[in-house]
Write an enzyme that holds these catalytic residues in place. Sequence first.
Site, PDB file in Angstrom:
ATOM      1  N   GLY A   1      66.528 -58.263  76.944  1.00 22.13           N
ATOM      2  CA  GLY A   1      67.023 -59.582  76.486  1.00 22.13           C
ATOM      3  C   GLY A   1      68.395 -59.898  76.780  1.00 22.13           C
ATOM      4  N   CYS A   2      69.183 -58.927  76.642  1.00 22.37           N
ATOM      5  CA  CYS A   2      70.815 -59.039  76.950  1.00 22.37           C
ATOM      6  C   CYS A   2      71.373 -57.494  77.202  1.00 22.37           C
ATOM      7  CB  CYS A   2      71.287 -60.088  75.944  1.00 22.37           C
ATOM      8  SG  CYS A   2      71.392 -59.208  74.306  1.00 22.37           S
ATOM      9  N   GLY A   3      72.254 -57.626  77.982  1.00 25.82           N
ATOM     10  CA  GLY A   3      73.203 -56.437  77.952  1.00 25.82           C
ATOM     11  C   GLY A   3      72.212 -55.293  78.069  1.00 25.82           C
ATOM     12  N   LEU A   4      72.239 -54.422  76.940  1.00 26.53           N
ATOM     13  CA  LEU A   4      71.771 -52.887  76.798  1.00 26.53           C
ATOM     14  C   LEU A   4      70.407 -53.010  76.018  1.00 26.53           C
ATOM     15  CD1 LEU A   4      74.662 -50.904  75.680  1.00 26.53           C
ATOM     16  CD2 LEU A   4      73.847 -51.571  78.101  1.00 26.53           C
ATOM     17  N   CYS A   5      69.845 -54.280  75.652  1.00 28.12           N
ATOM     18  CA  CYS A   5      68.493 -54.315  74.988  1.00 28.12           C
ATOM     19  C   CYS A   5      67.491 -53.837  75.716  1.00 28.12           C
ATOM     20  CB  CYS A   5      68.349 -56.046  74.549  1.00 28.12           C
ATOM     21  SG  CYS A   5      69.814 -56.736  73.616  1.00 28.12           S
TER      22      CYS A   5
END
Length: 274
Positions: free
Chosen positions: A109-113
């Site tokens: 979903g975003c970044g490290l997700c």
Amino acid sequence: MTERPTRPLPHVAHRKGGTASAVRIVPEEIPVAFSYGGTTHAVMMATPADMEDFAVGFSLSEGIIEKASDIKEIAVEDHDQGIDIQITLAGNKRDALTARRRHMAGPVGCGLCGIESIEQALKPVASVEPEGMRLTAGDIVQSVKLLSSMQPLHTETGAVHAAGFYIAGKGIVAAREDVGRHNALDKLAGALARQEIEVPSGAVVVTSRVSIEMVQKTAIIGAPVLIAVSAPTALAIRTAEAAGITLVALVRGDEFDIYTHTDRIEIGRTAHVA
């Protein structure tokens, strides 16, 4: 695309001990889905502008593609609640993404997700070490000033980040904005790839703090210098050092800090003139 990046909204303004009805221009923030072959890969909250650049830049950052031509088609579809970007990959990249999905624990979903392990989050970045690339102290100062003048959404709202690409003697050759600093950098990456701008000769300039992801995205772009108006994290500094990226941060007027690979910055010299 019908979604607007900004909109005027009423509010009550408290000024000098009194209140009054007013209208303020605010940035829009909506869900943007990235779908490959009809299957949603990720959903980001973003400003609805430069969606084609966003599609290419996100795909590069995620390692789904290596160059803009790996994408066969981009279709931006408006929906009631947001935007769905339908991305059609070239044959070999489509097959590689299908194989990759079999090993994913969840959507990114975003970044490290959605990353399965710490090792994946901290994976080494590619080395960026072009020969002979140099910037002056004047270039550093000028790059931030020029980017500041190329932020129409921020001028309207005061609430979005920007990422630009500076080439000595040419100035800022591309700039993109978004409510999310990572999104702004992804949009810039997409713009550079689509316009086939030579990145080894320039610097990424951002209006935000520098996290590891900002360094990772800069390495994927292939830029040897990252310039920021705010501070870096310790991990961002270590990652920039390992990647061969010159990290310049806390640019305030004619003052700034150089954290890594200082030999690329020539102190005491004015900016290169176009």
